[in-house]
Design an enzyme around this catalytic site. Structure first.
Site, PDB file in Angstrom:
ATOM      1  CD  GLN A 175      -2.472   1.819   0.431  1.00 31.63           C
ATOM      2  OE1 GLN A 175      -3.204   1.077  -0.211  1.00 31.63           O
ATOM      3  NE2 GLN A 175      -2.377   3.112   0.160  1.00 31.63           N
ATOM      4  N   PRO A 307      -5.998  -2.195   4.887  1.00 38.79           N
ATOM      5  CG  PRO A 307      -4.121  -0.780   4.886  1.00 38.79           C
ATOM      6  CD  PRO A 307      -4.602  -2.128   4.426  1.00 38.79           C
ATOM      7  N   GLY A 309     -10.631   0.983   2.318  1.00 36.41           N
ATOM      8  CA  GLY A 309     -11.764   0.427   1.586  1.00 36.41           C
ATOM      9  C   GLY A 309     -11.291   0.003   0.211  1.00 36.41           C
ATOM     10  N   GLY A 310     -10.630   0.934  -0.447  1.00 42.60           N
ATOM     11  CA  GLY A 310     -10.115   0.632  -1.769  1.00 42.60           C
ATOM     12  C   GLY A 310      -8.909   1.490  -2.060  1.00 42.60           C
ATOM     13  CG  MET A 311      -4.394   1.977  -3.164  1.00 42.92           C
ATOM     14  SD  MET A 311      -4.424   3.720  -2.666  1.00 42.92           S
ATOM     15  CE  MET A 311      -3.540   4.444  -4.044  1.00 42.92           C
ATOM     16  CD  GLU A 312      -6.384   6.053  -5.683  1.00 41.68           C
ATOM     17  OE1 GLU A 312      -6.841   5.373  -4.737  1.00 41.68           O
ATOM     18  OE2 GLU A 312      -5.961   7.216  -5.525  1.00 41.68           O
ATOM     19  CG  HIS A 336     -13.907   6.572  -4.463  1.00 41.65           C
ATOM     20  ND1 HIS A 336     -14.241   7.851  -4.067  1.00 41.65           N
ATOM     21  CD2 HIS A 336     -12.592   6.435  -4.209  1.00 41.65           C
ATOM     22  CE1 HIS A 336     -13.165   8.457  -3.598  1.00 41.65           C
ATOM     23  NE2 HIS A 336     -12.135   7.607  -3.657  1.00 41.65           N
ATOM     24  CD  GLU A 337     -10.832   3.268  -4.383  1.00 43.81           C
ATOM     25  OE1 GLU A 337      -9.910   3.966  -4.849  1.00 43.81           O
ATOM     26  OE2 GLU A 337     -11.303   3.474  -3.245  1.00 43.81           O
ATOM     27  CG  HIS A 340      -9.067   7.606  -7.395  1.00 46.61           C
ATOM     28  ND1 HIS A 340      -8.696   8.920  -7.140  1.00 46.61           N
ATOM     29  CD2 HIS A 340      -9.535   7.121  -6.211  1.00 46.61           C
ATOM     30  CE1 HIS A 340      -8.939   9.205  -5.864  1.00 46.61           C
ATOM     31  NE2 HIS A 340      -9.454   8.130  -5.273  1.00 46.61           N
ATOM     32  CD  GLU A 359      -9.080  10.259  -2.557  1.00 47.60           C
ATOM     33  OE1 GLU A 359     -10.213   9.847  -2.882  1.00 47.60           O
ATOM     34  OE2 GLU A 359      -8.050   9.555  -2.675  1.00 47.60           O
ATOM     35  CG  ASP A 414      -2.041   8.822   6.350  1.00 45.21           C
ATOM     36  OD1 ASP A 414      -1.907   8.884   5.114  1.00 45.21           O
ATOM     37  OD2 ASP A 414      -2.126   7.768   6.993  1.00 45.21           O
ATOM     38  CE1 TYR A 422     -10.693  11.003   1.371  1.00 46.19           C
ATOM     39  CE2 TYR A 422     -11.762   9.745  -0.350  1.00 46.19           C
ATOM     40  CZ  TYR A 422     -10.717   9.918   0.527  1.00 46.19           C
ATOM     41  OH  TYR A 422      -9.689   9.013   0.546  1.00 46.19           O
ATOM     42  NE  ARG A 603     -13.360   0.457   4.459  1.00 48.46           N
ATOM     43  CZ  ARG A 603     -14.506   0.516   3.809  1.00 48.46           C
ATOM     44  NH1 ARG A 603     -15.321  -0.534   3.806  1.00 48.46           N
ATOM     45  NH2 ARG A 603     -14.847   1.611   3.161  1.00 48.46           N
ATOM     46  CE  LYS A 605     -16.263   4.027   6.129  1.00 48.12           C
ATOM     47  NZ  LYS A 605     -17.017   4.102   4.882  1.00 48.12           N
TER      48      LYS A 605
HETATM   49  N1  BES Z   1      -6.840   6.742  -2.481  1.00 48.07           N
HETATM   50  C1  BES Z   1      -7.765   6.466  -1.447  1.00 48.07           C
HETATM   51  C2  BES Z   1      -7.158   5.721  -0.284  1.00 48.07           C
HETATM   52  C3  BES Z   1      -6.008   6.441   0.383  1.00 48.07           C
HETATM   53  C4  BES Z   1      -5.993   7.807   0.548  1.00 48.07           C
HETATM   54  C5  BES Z   1      -4.942   5.698   0.849  1.00 48.07           C
HETATM   55  C6  BES Z   1      -4.902   8.428   1.160  1.00 48.07           C
HETATM   56  C7  BES Z   1      -3.864   6.316   1.461  1.00 48.07           C
HETATM   57  C8  BES Z   1      -3.852   7.690   1.620  1.00 48.07           C
HETATM   58  C9  BES Z   1      -8.965   5.686  -1.970  1.00 48.07           C
HETATM   59  O1  BES Z   1      -9.355   6.069  -3.244  1.00 48.07           O
HETATM   60  C10 BES Z   1     -10.121   5.978  -1.073  1.00 48.07           C
HETATM   61  O2  BES Z   1     -10.509   7.113  -0.994  1.00 48.07           O
HETATM   62  N2  BES Z   1     -10.651   4.958  -0.404  1.00 48.07           N
HETATM   63  C11 BES Z   1     -11.765   5.083   0.485  1.00 48.07           C
HETATM   64  C12 BES Z   1     -13.030   4.628  -0.158  1.00 48.07           C
HETATM   65  C13 BES Z   1     -13.812   5.667  -0.833  1.00 48.07           C
HETATM   66  C14 BES Z   1     -15.119   5.081  -1.363  1.00 48.07           C
HETATM   67  C15 BES Z   1     -14.096   6.890  -0.020  1.00 48.07           C
HETATM   68  C16 BES Z   1     -11.528   4.159   1.654  1.00 48.07           C
HETATM   69  O3  BES Z   1     -10.556   3.442   1.641  1.00 48.07           O
HETATM   70  O4  BES Z   1     -12.350   4.157   2.563  1.00 48.07           O
HETATM   71 ZN    ZN Z   2     -10.186   7.972  -3.321  1.00 45.01          ZN
END
Ligand code: BES
Ligand code: ZN
Length: 653
Positions: A175, A307, A309-312, A336-337, A340, A359, A414, A422, A603, A605
């Site tokens: 990641q 860790p 939800g998703g990573m693009e 979402h991903e 990106h 975002e 972070d 977002y 996760r 979040k």
């Molecule tokens: N790129 C982000 C994840 C991220 C952001 C990882 C900053 C590390 C640092 C990814 O696109 C994202 O926003 N994921 C969200 C889900 C989204 C539907 C809001 C998540 O992981 O919850």
């Molecule tokens: Zn994102």
């Protein structure tokens, strides 16, 4: 020849060459519409306080990895061969590293190069300065860094077989975002410094390697004893945070043309069914804002410790298994991903201060995809859920952190990972859309992605683009939009409008009947509700004086839990929303559910807010948090445990 030197090319030419070198699968398919001239103009590098690189002096244009994954030692070992271009006369190349063991640095012929590792910064790591023969104009030099990662590399999680669904093979995934790629690849780790890449990854025979790149050897190639090698290439230049790798017992299922899912064999059928609409999502996205420029679009559903939800990651979105809900209710995360692939992967925040450009644009675009595929009401519900989260965030954060453009001096990128980037970002774009009309807005946004494709973008660049191509000198429109207020003022400007969803307004009525008028849970039309309606109901909070703890009685909590079967809730978002209520009320019967949830997925979040709420419940919650964390922490990714450590502390061994 004394040194490998290829004829080249200013960075603009390097980019054009990289783009034209692509084939139909890898990058720019031959039938792809050409990009405008703006997309190949030279890049001016912005100072990135989260990188040691000096790209205006010398910059990495290509990374070739040759790494062996050692699951016993939990290391990746081998080499990274970097193509570097430099200003004429320059003799130093500065790379980012963190927590790497560097064995040697040589030129392409294996002759040692002098290198020095600078002082360690816990967040940024150490600069690796390599002294090279003076650059000549338009030349590339190769630098070969031989190295190993450490078992605790922050970008990597090494899972034991017990942490996977199959239970018999180990697993590894990376990641990189925001600044973790430097813990496994010694390169210039700044989002403005785009690099193409290639990789050979050697893994134990029973495992497969996948990357965010074209997979050149789907079945792998026999390597030395009991090992197989997988080769990859990414011919579109990408920011280094998008270099991604996973290794495990992985299987693949095609979902539609050029789209599919990877996951562990035992989870493949469920994942494939959940994402059966993947092709429709990609079609909708392309219909809105132009061609998908990455070839295939696949999903990798990871073990539950992922860790995020998703990573693009390009061509291969990494996703948490908690979105495999069984009823497609959480596919907006995939939208979402996927979004990106334009906002973030084509047009990339130049530094993490402009994270909202990644975002906020993506959250807006995600919602447009959802509207196109699932209709306006589903899209509105998602807008309202996001907007309400934003209100909570705006109330909780210091005002300075509620601006879109951030000052991250001395901070972890972070820290910018909040609903402001977002949801305030998305609300900003919806405001512009409302004022100029959808047709004009869409034409501008599509053009923005084309003009700026494969380039870094900052907030000033966004302003200049929208002023040139949308506002075009219309002073009245400029006044109405309030661009500067959105970007540099805290909170929401006066032209923000709250989204409205008829379905969620009806949920509010049920919520008041239960929470305020103390009606029975049996009156809640739970079974008829979608996941989004259920989430909205459970996110409901009293306002004003009553907004303290204990706004529900133990009898109401029990009624809710039993009537809605919340202890057996399978949808992670709904369960999370319920557990937040339960913990805030010190509701003992839910503790075993909290424990199960926190020990079966990682996760951040979900995990971080629950530990934070437990911790806030002093005498009651802290012993519970400490006990659960001691059990859960070994299973978490460093991204998650690092955050929870700051709340609960590191458990005694
Ligand atoms: N790129 C982000 C994840 C991220 C952001 C990882 C900053 C590390 C640092 C990814 O696109 C994202 O926003 N994921 C969200 C889900 C989204 C539907 C809001 C998540 O992981 O919850
Ligand atoms: Zn994102």
């Amino acid at each position: 020849m004394s040194r490998a030197r290829l004829t080249l090319m200013a960075s603009a030419l390097a980019l054009a060459a990289a783009l034209s070198a692509c084939d139909g699968l890898g990058g720019q398919a031959s039938d792809m519409p050409p990009l405008p001239a703006s997309a190949t103009a030279p890049v001016t590098y912005e100072r990135d306080i989260h990188s040691y690189a000096q790209p205006q002096v010398a910059r990495v244009t290509h990374v070739a990895l040759d790494l062996v994954a050692d699951f016993e030692g939990r290391t990746l070992s081998g080499s990274a061969t970097l193509d570097v271009t430099g200003q004429a006369g320059a003799t130093q190349v500065v790379l980012d590293t963190r927590n790497l063991d560097i064995r040697s640095v040589t030129d392409a012929e294996g002759r040692p190069l002098v290198f020095a590792l600078g002082e360690e910064n816990p967040l940024l790591g150490r600069p690796l300065t390599v002294t090279v023969p003076a650059f000549e104009a338009d030349t590339v030099q190769k630098i070969v860094v031989s190295y190993s990662t450490r078992p605790d590399a922050a970008a990597l999680q090494w899972l034991t077989p017990g942490q996977t669904a199959g239970g018999s093979q180990p697993f590894l995934f990376s990641q990189g975002q925001a600044i973790l790629t430097r813990t496994w690849v010694p390169t210039q780790d700044s989002p403005g410094i785009r690099q193409t890449y290639a990789a050979t990854i050697t893994v134990p025979e029973a495992l497969k390697a996948v990357m965010s790149a074209e997979m050149l050897t789907p079945e792998g190639e026999e390597a030395s004893d009991g090992a197989r090698s997988y080769r990859f290439r990414m011919t579109n230049p990408v920011p280094p945070y998008l270099i991604a790798l996973a290794v495990g017992d992985l299987a693949f299922a095609e979902v539609g043309e050029d789209v599919g899912v990877w996951t562990e064999p035992s989870r493949l059928a469920a994942a494939r069914a959940e994402f059966s609409e993947l092709r429709q999502l990609v079609d909708a996205a392309e219909g809105l804002y132009g061609p998908y420029r990455w070839g295939r679009y696949d999903l990798l559903v990871l073990p539950p410790s992922f860790p995020f939800g998703g990573m693009e990651n390009p061509r291969l979105t990494f996703a948490t298994p908690t979105i495999v809900a069984g009823d497609k209710s959480l596919v907006s995360l995939v939208a979402h991903e996927l979004a990106h692939s334009w906002s973030g992967n084509l047009v990339t925040n130049a530094t993490w201060a402009d994270f909202w450009l990644n975002e906020g644009f993506t959250t807006y675009f995600e919602n447009r995809i959802m509207e196109a595929v699932y209709g306006i009401e589903r899209a509105r519900m998602l807008q309202v859920l996001g907007y309400n989260d934003l209100q909570t965030t705006l109330a909780d954060l210091p005002a300075a952190d509620t601006r879109l453009r951030l000052d991250l001096t001395g901070r972890d990128p972070d820290d910018g990972l909040t609903d402001v980037a977002y949801e305030k970002g998305a609300a900003f774009l919806r405001t512009i859309e409302r004022i100029v009309g959808r047709e004009r807005f869409d034409a501008w946004l599509k053009g923005y992605f084309e003009r700026n494709a494969f380039r870094p973008m900052n907030t000033a660049g966004f302003l200049s683009d929208i002023r040139t191509h949308l506002i075009a000198g219309d002073a009245e429109l400029e006044r109405q939009l309030m661009l500067e207020a959105w970007i540099d003022q805290p909170g929401l400007p006066s032209n923000a409008q709250a989204p409205v969803s008829t379905a969620l307004t009806a949920v509010d009525t049920s919520a008041r009947a239960f929470f305020v008028d103390k009606g029975p849970a049996s009156a809640i039309p739970w079974r008829r509700w979608s996941t989004q309606e259920r989430q909205h109901f459970l996110a409901w909070r009293p306002t004003g004086a009553a907004a303290t703890r204990d706004w529900l009685t133990p009898a109401q909590l029990a009624d809710l839990e039993t009537t809605l079967s919340l202890a057996n809730e399978g949808n992670a978002e709904v369960l999370f929303a319920w557990l937040q209520i339960a913990v805030a009320h010190r509701y003992q019967p839910a503790v075993s559910t909290v424990e199960r949830f926190l020990t079966t997925q990682g996760r951040r979040k979900f995990v971080l807010p629950l530990f934070t709420s437990l911790w806030a419940e002093g005498d009651w919650g802290r012993p519970i948090a400490t006990r659960i964390y001691a059990q859960a922490r070994p299973g978490y990714h460093p991204v998650t445990s690092g955050s929870v450590d700051d709340v609960v502390g590191v458990p005694a061994a």
